[in-house]
Write a protein that holds these residues in place. Structure first.
Motif, PDB file in Angstrom:
ATOM      1  N   ALA A  46       0.793  -1.223   0.000  1.00 17.94           N
ATOM      2  CA  ALA A  46       0.000   0.000   0.000  1.00 17.94           C
ATOM      3  C   ALA A  46       0.826   1.275   0.000  1.00 17.94           C
ATOM      4  N   ALA A  47       2.107   1.222   0.292  1.00 18.93           N
ATOM      5  CA  ALA A  47       2.913   2.436   0.367  1.00 18.93           C
ATOM      6  C   ALA A  47       4.233   2.259  -0.362  1.00 18.93           C
ATOM      7  N   GLY A  48       4.744   3.354  -0.924  1.00 20.27           N
ATOM      8  CA  GLY A  48       6.022   3.329  -1.594  1.00 20.27           C
ATOM      9  C   GLY A  48       7.153   3.231  -0.590  1.00 20.27           C
ATOM     10  N   PRO A  49       8.367   2.900  -1.025  1.00 19.23           N
ATOM     11  CA  PRO A  49       9.481   2.704  -0.102  1.00 19.23           C
ATOM     12  C   PRO A  49       9.902   3.968   0.647  1.00 19.23           C
ATOM     13  N   GLN A  50       9.713   5.170   0.049  1.00 19.29           N
ATOM     14  CA  GLN A  50      10.138   6.393   0.699  1.00 19.29           C
ATOM     15  C   GLN A  50       9.051   6.995   1.581  1.00 19.29           C
ATOM     16  N   HIS A  51       7.830   6.553   1.420  1.00 21.74           N
ATOM     17  CA  HIS A  51       6.684   7.154   2.110  1.00 21.74           C
ATOM     18  C   HIS A  51       6.724   6.965   3.622  1.00 21.74           C
ATOM     19  N   PRO A  52       6.988   5.792   4.166  1.00 24.14           N
ATOM     20  CA  PRO A  52       6.955   5.606   5.622  1.00 24.14           C
ATOM     21  C   PRO A  52       7.903   6.524   6.375  1.00 24.14           C
ATOM     22  N   GLN A 253       0.719   7.906  10.106  1.00 23.36           N
ATOM     23  CA  GLN A 253       1.634   6.957   9.471  1.00 23.36           C
ATOM     24  C   GLN A 253       0.913   5.811   8.771  1.00 23.36           C
ATOM     25  N   ALA A 254      -0.379   5.663   9.031  1.00 21.39           N
ATOM     26  CA  ALA A 254      -1.145   4.538   8.472  1.00 21.39           C
ATOM     27  C   ALA A 254      -1.627   4.865   7.069  1.00 21.39           C
ATOM     28  N   SER A 255      -0.681   5.075   6.150  1.00 22.49           N
ATOM     29  CA  SER A 255      -1.031   5.468   4.786  1.00 22.49           C
ATOM     30  C   SER A 255      -1.735   4.361   4.021  1.00 22.49           C
ATOM     31  N   PHE A 256      -1.716   3.151   4.563  1.00 15.39           N
ATOM     32  CA  PHE A 256      -2.390   2.029   3.903  1.00 15.39           C
ATOM     33  C   PHE A 256      -3.897   2.064   4.127  1.00 15.39           C
ATOM     34  N   LEU A 257      -4.368   2.960   5.010  1.00 18.07           N
ATOM     35  CA  LEU A 257      -5.792   3.092   5.274  1.00 18.07           C
ATOM     36  C   LEU A 257      -6.376   4.257   4.479  1.00 18.07           C
TER      37      LEU A 257
END
Length: 301
Positions: A46-52, A253-257
């Motif tokens: 759900a998220a790119g490698p740099q996003h977290p 931080q829960a960009s997958f939601l």
């Protein structure tokens, strides 16, 4: 908070914020050296490698902004404030959220929660250490033991008994009242398999909320004991700290939601955190509204 202190906090808050990502990096190195698996997103794709990392930096700054006003109001030795803040931050920003995740997220319900809780211990400790060092002040010579004795001597055994029981009971009540208020908006997302969310049985939610209530009380009571200021200030600053630690810090931080889900839960947690904080202050805070000493600045506000 005077103008000089406000200027000083301009650099102190970012300095405290950096402590959390630094702890994350150190924990990552330690986990790799020990051969432990690193915690990952419940939905890895759900998220790119740099996003977290970007979200972690932003969330850490928000965590510092939300915690600094409460930390500044604590009095006592550096050791006392550091320990109290470490317990408070870890329980509210990590442990309780991990427990909640085991009930509402498929990935953590199947395992990995203990690994995540262990991973977040060092970042929370370093962040609390920085807060105690830069946001607090050693104002008052009383030891923690003396402050503790003074705090509990303000009321009798019977009064403390019913107040503590009421404090334990109020979190599940607040949790369900505000949770039900946003249910029409969030339940559809929990029923969609793609988001990795589940709705546990009511009995499971009740037992979990009751257990979390005890943890919150154990973590918050030392904060009430060391508080040096009015009860009104305590209610506002504690509510802000809980809002950020329990809601905004993890949800940012829960960009997958979905964004709509995160916004709804952010508003819900903000409301229940301030109500819960007010309930704790009314039930348990010192009658005079201070722990060690009361300054003229506190008396006029």
């Amino acid at each position: 908070m005077n103008r000089g202190l406000q200027v000083a906090m301009i650099w102190k808050i970012p300095a405290c914020a950096i402590a959390y990502p630094a702890g994350v990096m150190i924990s990552g190195i330690a986990f790799r050296l020990l051969g432990f698996p690193l915690p990952g997103s419940p939905i890895p794709h759900a998220a790119g490698p740099q996003h977290p990392m970007l979200m972690l930096l932003a969330a850490s700054l928000l965590l510092a902004v939300g915690t600094a006003p409460l930390a500044h109001g604590l009095r006592g030795s550096f050791a006392s404030r550091a320990v109290v803040l470490a317990i408070f931050v870890y329980v509210c920003a990590s442990l309780n959220n991990v427990i909640e995740a085991t009930r509402f997220m498929v990935a953590y319900a199947k395992g990995g929660a203990l690994n995540l809780a262990a991973f977040q211990a060092l970042p929370c400790f370093l962040f609390a250490l920085a807060m105690a060092l830069w946001s607090g002040s050693n104002n008052g010579s009383s030891s923690f033991a003396a402050t503790l004795k003074r705090f509990f001597s303000q009321r009798g055994l019977l009064s403390w008994s019913w107040r503590i029981l009421a404090a334990v009971a109020c979190f599940p009540v607040v949790y369900f009242v505000f949770g039900m208020s946003v249910a029409p908006f969030v339940v559809p997302y929990y029923r969609e398999a793609g988001f990795g969310l589940i709705i546990p049985k009511f009995g499971t939610m009740l037992s979990t909320a009751s257990g979390r209530s005890i943890l919150y009380l154990l973590a918050t009571l030392p904060v009430l004991i060391l508080w040096n200021g009015t009860r009104r200030r305590l209610a506002v600053r504690l509510g802000l700290a809980l809002t950020v630690m329990v809601g905004w810090f993890p949800l940012l931080q829960a960009s997958f939601l979905p964004t709509a889900l995160r916004v709804a839960h952010s508003l819900e947690i903000c409301a229940d955190s301030f109500v819960y904080a007010l309930a704790l202050v009314l039930l348990l805070a010192g009658r005079q509204g201070f722990a060690v000493s009361q300054s003229p600045d506190d008396l006029v506000r």
